[in-house]
Structure formats: structure tokens, C-alpha cells
Design an enzyme around this catalytic site. Structure first.
Site, PDB file in Angstrom:
ATOM      1  N   GLY A  33      50.972  42.200  31.511  1.00  0.00           N
ATOM      2  CA  GLY A  33      51.881  43.545  32.008  1.00  0.00           C
ATOM      3  C   GLY A  33      51.329  44.530  32.099  1.00  0.00           C
ATOM      4  N   ARG A  72      50.040  48.902  31.704  1.00  0.00           N
ATOM      5  CA  ARG A  72      49.040  49.183  30.423  1.00  0.00           C
ATOM      6  C   ARG A  72      49.431  48.047  29.723  1.00  0.00           C
ATOM      7  NH1 ARG A  72      48.005  52.125  33.489  1.00  0.00           N
ATOM      8  NH2 ARG A  72      48.246  54.911  33.989  1.00  0.00           N
ATOM      9  N   GLY A  82      46.148  46.306  29.553  1.00  0.00           N
ATOM     10  CA  GLY A  82      44.656  46.700  29.198  1.00  0.00           C
ATOM     11  C   GLY A  82      43.997  45.920  30.077  1.00  0.00           C
ATOM     12  N   ALA A 138      45.474  48.480  45.652  1.00  0.00           N
ATOM     13  CA  ALA A 138      46.288  49.980  45.962  1.00  0.00           C
ATOM     14  C   ALA A 138      46.851  50.801  47.307  1.00  0.00           C
ATOM     15  CB  ALA A 138      45.933  50.432  44.877  1.00  0.00           C
ATOM     16  N   HIS A 194      40.940  55.118  37.988  1.00  0.00           N
ATOM     17  CA  HIS A 194      40.855  53.670  37.754  1.00  0.00           C
ATOM     18  C   HIS A 194      39.451  54.067  38.132  1.00  0.00           C
ATOM     19  CE1 HIS A 194      43.436  50.002  37.211  1.00  0.00           C
ATOM     20  NE2 HIS A 194      43.749  50.823  36.706  1.00  0.00           N
ATOM     21  N   ARG A 253      36.674  55.423  35.754  1.00  0.00           N
ATOM     22  CA  ARG A 253      36.338  54.618  34.866  1.00  0.00           C
ATOM     23  C   ARG A 253      34.453  53.421  35.582  1.00  0.00           C
ATOM     24  NH1 ARG A 253      41.560  52.131  33.629  1.00  0.00           N
ATOM     25  NH2 ARG A 253      40.410  50.067  34.436  1.00  0.00           N
ATOM     26  N   ASP A 267      41.908  43.925  42.212  1.00  0.00           N
ATOM     27  CA  ASP A 267      42.669  44.873  41.229  1.00  0.00           C
ATOM     28  C   ASP A 267      43.072  45.470  41.977  1.00  0.00           C
ATOM     29  OD1 ASP A 267      44.212  45.594  38.397  1.00  0.00           O
ATOM     30  OD2 ASP A 267      42.798  46.006  37.733  1.00  0.00           O
TER      31      ASP A 267
END
Length: 179
Positions: free
Chosen positions: A17, A19, A21, A43, A57, A60, A90
Site C-alpha cells: 500500500g 507508504r 515501505g 511518475a 525518491h 535516496r 517504480d
């Protein structure tokens, strides 16, 4: 900790879902492999909030991560990945949203192309996607169609994946394959 003597699964599907992780977990799977690593982002920054999420993102992922954008032509991007290079996509639900909002898209053909490119990928390939089927039945037709299309996409990919992991509250649960 991954066993360095064990070969990485060719295809891993990571679901969770918002958030949960799932992205951090997927990044860890890729980072356990020799770099450089390829991050395929789906995205699109339509507003300031989404730009901030994308920036967070990216922050990171310092080198040896390379980021490429593929909001629509994901199957071709997967097909162009160098053989043997670890690839993280992603996320699939953003790609699905982009496809559904494209009036000219043949969604069934695009899903078929994506599944085919994942099946043919030299790997290792890690796919991240939002599991949206746990909630209430959406109120409007587009949201219900999205939920249904995401569920079908996940089923197709889980069927060909070597490993499927569900992440809840930062905890990975292996549904298929080795941990």
C-alpha cells in the site's frame, strides 16, 4: 541479508500500500546486487506535491543508480536495459494510470507488451506496484476500473515472477519464491 552465493531471482514483484515501505524494500533488493543499477521511473510531476515526492525518491538514490523516465513506454525501456544489469521499475500503478488516461491507448495490448518484456528480461528485474484491492469498492467507475485493471496486471505478473513480496508496515512477506 541476501545470500551472496545464491543467484538473484530474475523477476521479483513487490506489492504494498501507500507508504508501506515497498520502494525502500525493492531498492534494498537491487542494492544487494553489483551495480550500476537502473531505476525506471514511471511518475509524472503534474503538481508541486508530486515533484517533491519524485525529488525525495531521487535523493535516496545516489550513484551508482541511474534513473530513466518511462511514464508510458515501459515495455521498450525494460527491453533496452543492458543484459544482466539490475533494474528497478517504480511503479506499475503509476504506469497503469498513465496508460488509462491516454485515450489512444489499447490497454490490453500495452499490458500484454509489458508482461512480454518482463518475461524476456535478462534480469534481475524488480517491479514495484501499489496493491489497491484491499480497500472499499470505489465510488466511481474510473476508480473501479483502475482497481480491477491493477488487480489483473498484478495477477499476470505474479504468475511469471520468480518471487512475489507483499510489504505491509515496512515488513516484507514473501508470497512466492525464496526470501
Amino acid at each position: 541479508m541476501p545470500d551472496p552465493d545464491r543467484a538473484a531471482p530474475r523477476l521479483t514483484l513487490v506489492l504494498g500500500g501507500a507508504r508501506s515501505g515497498k520502494s525502500r524494500y525493492a531498492e534494498g533488493l537491487i542494492e544487494a546486487l553489483p551495480g550500476p543499477w537502473l531505476y525506471v521511473a514511471t511518475a509524472q510531476a503534474w503538481d508541486d506535491e508530486m515533484r517533491a515526492r519524485i525529488d525525495a525518491h531521487r535523493a535516496r538514490r545516489p550513484p551508482p543508480w541511474e534513473t530513466v523516465d518511462a511514464p508510458r513506454d515501459l515495455p521498450a525501456m525494460i527491453g533496452r536495459a543492458p543484459a544482466g544489469r539490475p533494474v528497478l521499475v517504480d511503479c506499475l500503478t503509476l504506469w497503469l494510470t498513465n496508460a488509462m488516461l491516454d485515450d489512444d491507448a489499447d490497454l490490453a495490448a500495452e499490458v500484454e507488451a509489458l508482461v512480454g518484456s518482463c518475461r524476456a528480461a535478462a534480469g534481475p528485474l524488480v517491479l514495484v506496484s501499489n496493491e489497491v484491492g484491499f480497500g472499499i469498492v470505489p465510488e466511481n467507475a474510473l476508480a473501479r476500473r483502475f482497481r480491477d485493471e491493477a488487480g489483473r496486471l498484478h495477477q499476470c505478473l505474479a504468475a511469471i515472477a520468480d518471487r512475489v513480496v507483499l510489504v505491509v508496515a515496512g515488513l516484507p512477506m514473501t508470497l512466492k519464491g525464496d526470501t
